[in-house]
Design an enzyme around this catalytic site. Sequence first.
Site, PDB file in Angstrom:
ATOM      1  N   THR A 191     -29.289  29.961 125.402  1.00  0.00           N
ATOM      2  CA  THR A 191     -28.150  30.654 126.012  1.00  0.00           C
ATOM      3  C   THR A 191     -26.874  30.471 125.197  1.00  0.00           C
ATOM      4  O   THR A 191     -26.216  31.442 124.806  1.00  0.00           O
ATOM      5  CB  THR A 191     -27.924  30.142 127.441  1.00  0.00           C
ATOM      6  OG1 THR A 191     -29.113  30.378 128.204  1.00  0.00           O
ATOM      7  CG2 THR A 191     -26.760  30.865 128.096  1.00  0.00           C
ATOM      8  N   VAL A 192     -26.520  29.221 124.911  1.00  0.00           N
ATOM      9  CA  VAL A 192     -25.278  28.954 124.183  1.00  0.00           C
ATOM     10  C   VAL A 192     -25.429  29.301 122.707  1.00  0.00           C
ATOM     11  O   VAL A 192     -24.510  29.856 122.093  1.00  0.00           O
ATOM     12  CB  VAL A 192     -24.843  27.489 124.363  1.00  0.00           C
ATOM     13  CG1 VAL A 192     -23.577  27.200 123.558  1.00  0.00           C
ATOM     14  CG2 VAL A 192     -24.611  27.174 125.840  1.00  0.00           C
TER      15      VAL A 192
ATOM     16  N   ALA B 121     -32.731  27.013 113.644  1.00  0.00           N
ATOM     17  CA  ALA B 121     -33.963  26.323 114.031  1.00  0.00           C
ATOM     18  C   ALA B 121     -34.177  26.498 115.521  1.00  0.00           C
ATOM     19  O   ALA B 121     -33.260  26.278 116.323  1.00  0.00           O
ATOM     20  CB  ALA B 121     -33.887  24.844 113.689  1.00  0.00           C
TER      21      ALA B 121
ATOM     22  N   LYS C  71     -23.179  16.803 126.071  1.00  0.00           N
ATOM     23  CA  LYS C  71     -22.409  15.733 126.715  1.00  0.00           C
ATOM     24  C   LYS C  71     -23.246  14.495 126.987  1.00  0.00           C
ATOM     25  O   LYS C  71     -22.763  13.367 126.874  1.00  0.00           O
ATOM     26  CB  LYS C  71     -21.758  16.224 128.017  1.00  0.00           C
ATOM     27  CG  LYS C  71     -22.714  16.655 129.134  1.00  0.00           C
ATOM     28  CD  LYS C  71     -22.977  18.128 129.088  1.00  0.00           C
ATOM     29  CE  LYS C  71     -23.810  18.617 130.255  1.00  0.00           C
ATOM     30  NZ  LYS C  71     -24.030  20.075 130.156  1.00  0.00           N
TER      31      LYS C  71
ATOM     32  N   GLU D  55     -15.873  19.938 121.578  1.00  0.00           N
ATOM     33  CA  GLU D  55     -15.102  20.583 122.640  1.00  0.00           C
ATOM     34  C   GLU D  55     -15.997  21.183 123.716  1.00  0.00           C
ATOM     35  O   GLU D  55     -15.689  21.127 124.907  1.00  0.00           O
ATOM     36  CB  GLU D  55     -14.212  21.676 122.038  1.00  0.00           C
ATOM     37  CG  GLU D  55     -13.302  22.371 123.046  1.00  0.00           C
ATOM     38  CD  GLU D  55     -12.259  21.446 123.630  1.00  0.00           C
ATOM     39  OE1 GLU D  55     -12.334  21.164 124.842  1.00  0.00           O
ATOM     40  OE2 GLU D  55     -11.375  21.006 122.889  1.00  0.00           O
TER      41      GLU D  55
ATOM     42  N   VAL E 273     -17.545  19.327 127.263  1.00  0.00           N
ATOM     43  CA  VAL E 273     -16.861  19.100 128.541  1.00  0.00           C
ATOM     44  C   VAL E 273     -16.181  20.385 128.997  1.00  0.00           C
ATOM     45  O   VAL E 273     -15.349  20.941 128.284  1.00  0.00           O
ATOM     46  CB  VAL E 273     -15.813  17.973 128.433  1.00  0.00           C
ATOM     47  CG1 VAL E 273     -15.114  17.758 129.773  1.00  0.00           C
ATOM     48  CG2 VAL E 273     -16.453  16.674 127.954  1.00  0.00           C
TER      49      VAL E 273
ATOM     50  N   GLY F 138     -17.090  23.507 129.306  1.00  0.00           N
ATOM     51  CA  GLY F 138     -17.355  24.812 128.696  1.00  0.00           C
ATOM     52  C   GLY F 138     -16.207  25.339 127.865  1.00  0.00           C
ATOM     53  O   GLY F 138     -15.824  24.750 126.858  1.00  0.00           O
TER      54      GLY F 138
ATOM     55  N   GLY G  92     -29.333  31.313 139.339  1.00  0.00           N
ATOM     56  CA  GLY G  92     -29.297  30.704 138.017  1.00  0.00           C
ATOM     57  C   GLY G  92     -28.190  29.688 137.821  1.00  0.00           C
ATOM     58  O   GLY G  92     -27.966  29.215 136.703  1.00  0.00           O
TER      59      GLY G  92
ATOM     60  N   LYS H  64     -19.552  13.874 131.398  1.00  0.00           N
ATOM     61  CA  LYS H  64     -18.302  14.484 130.936  1.00  0.00           C
ATOM     62  C   LYS H  64     -17.104  13.561 131.161  1.00  0.00           C
ATOM     63  O   LYS H  64     -16.213  13.462 130.308  1.00  0.00           O
ATOM     64  CB  LYS H  64     -18.093  15.825 131.652  1.00  0.00           C
ATOM     65  CG  LYS H  64     -19.185  16.835 131.357  1.00  0.00           C
ATOM     66  CD  LYS H  64     -19.099  18.025 132.294  1.00  0.00           C
ATOM     67  CE  LYS H  64     -20.251  19.002 132.059  1.00  0.00           C
ATOM     68  NZ  LYS H  64     -20.274  20.097 133.061  1.00  0.00           N
TER      69      LYS H  64
END
Length: 438
Positions: free
Chosen positions: A13-14, A43, A105, A129, A132, A134, A187, A205
């Site tokens: 997702t990220v 990867a 985190k 960054e 914590v 988002g 979700g 966090k």
Amino acid sequence: MKPIRVGLLGMGTVGGGTFRVLKRNKAEITRRAGREIVITAVADRNAQKAQAIAGEGVRVTADAFEVVKDPQIDIVVELIGGTTVARELVMAAIENKKHVVTANKALLALHGNEIFAAAQKMGVMVAFEAAVAGGVPIIKSLREGLTANHIEWIAGIINGTSNFILSEMRDRGASFEEVLREAQGRGYAEADPTFDIEGIDAAHKLTIMSAIAFGIPMQFDKCYTEGISRLTREDIRYAEAFGYRIKLLGITRRRPEGVELRVHPTLVPARQLIANVEGVMNAILVKGDVVGPTLYYGAGAGAEPTASAVVADLVDVTRLHTVDPNNRVPHLAFQPDAVQDIPILPMDQVETCYYLRLRALDRPGVLADVTRVLADLEISIDAILQREPAEGEDQADIIILTHKTIEARMNAAIAKIEALPTLIGPATRIRLEMLNRH
């Protein structure tokens, strides 16, 4: 100048969000960074799916160690999560003199001291960054924007899943179990929601923020952690009756004898801004002695909000890529030799106000027995609400708000109250914070 070459570990997702943001805002990002930032290697265990997202011109492999050892890569972005393989990959990247950007985190809360020491030794940067809140730039604010301040305390809503559950319980009068199922369906919560609803994610966090705010090592194992799974709709309703809302807060405070580090459900006055943060949003309130209270609000998760923080770190690392390591912003804001081993206070020594909900038989003298226990332990009462039993029942709720007392004293009082013959079941205790008074 030649482009900065990035190796991306994890096209989930990220990772996918980061790839898209870099591509979509390429020109703007290049203008800010001073040179182009290009993902040249990815990867992912599902190499075929990752290649479909990355397109032509990007090398994709299922072997993440191949990327971290690639001499052509300048920055490794770790987005695979977990604390075992991720730790090995990050340490390998540092050993190969590559800068690291991570959103992990848990990895930093558990192994940050080791990771930062290795990075300092090798003269590379670890930027985090996105670890914590988002897309909320709280790390940069603590490390750089508030440098002139002696940070007094931080209180934050730093887990969107738990905040969504509490918001829905309040708005709809629904039960915890009902809203949790809905959060999973939408979700917002994992199939195993333990890290979110039991406060573990927030504790990771908070551990990071506390280290930066006070110049102390990461000490996740000393963070008091309590989740929201035992809260009821009745607690939400009673809190409202007194003018409060219940939020899962991460709180860290500097005191002369040490640092408080705690995550737990908290009653917050409804008039305060942080009490009105709803849904999956995050908010962090920071009190500095110079600037006073400052509030940071925004999306604490999601593909592009988190990618925003990842890309911001990539730009920072790119700008400082050739700078003397001794002139960079330290990982934990303070110079490495100035980090202090200040003790984390045990929860028994924390002083705060309390909300107590007691289920009692409808008998004369019950309230007098309870208040006598509190008086004997020098716990002062701020307010009491006693509900009449429903028709046909002989049990009623007693709600008590106290003034400040230490946790050890309140624990002793609860033990004595629960031993009273007229009390039914365990007492419910929720801490109460008047943040604007600190």
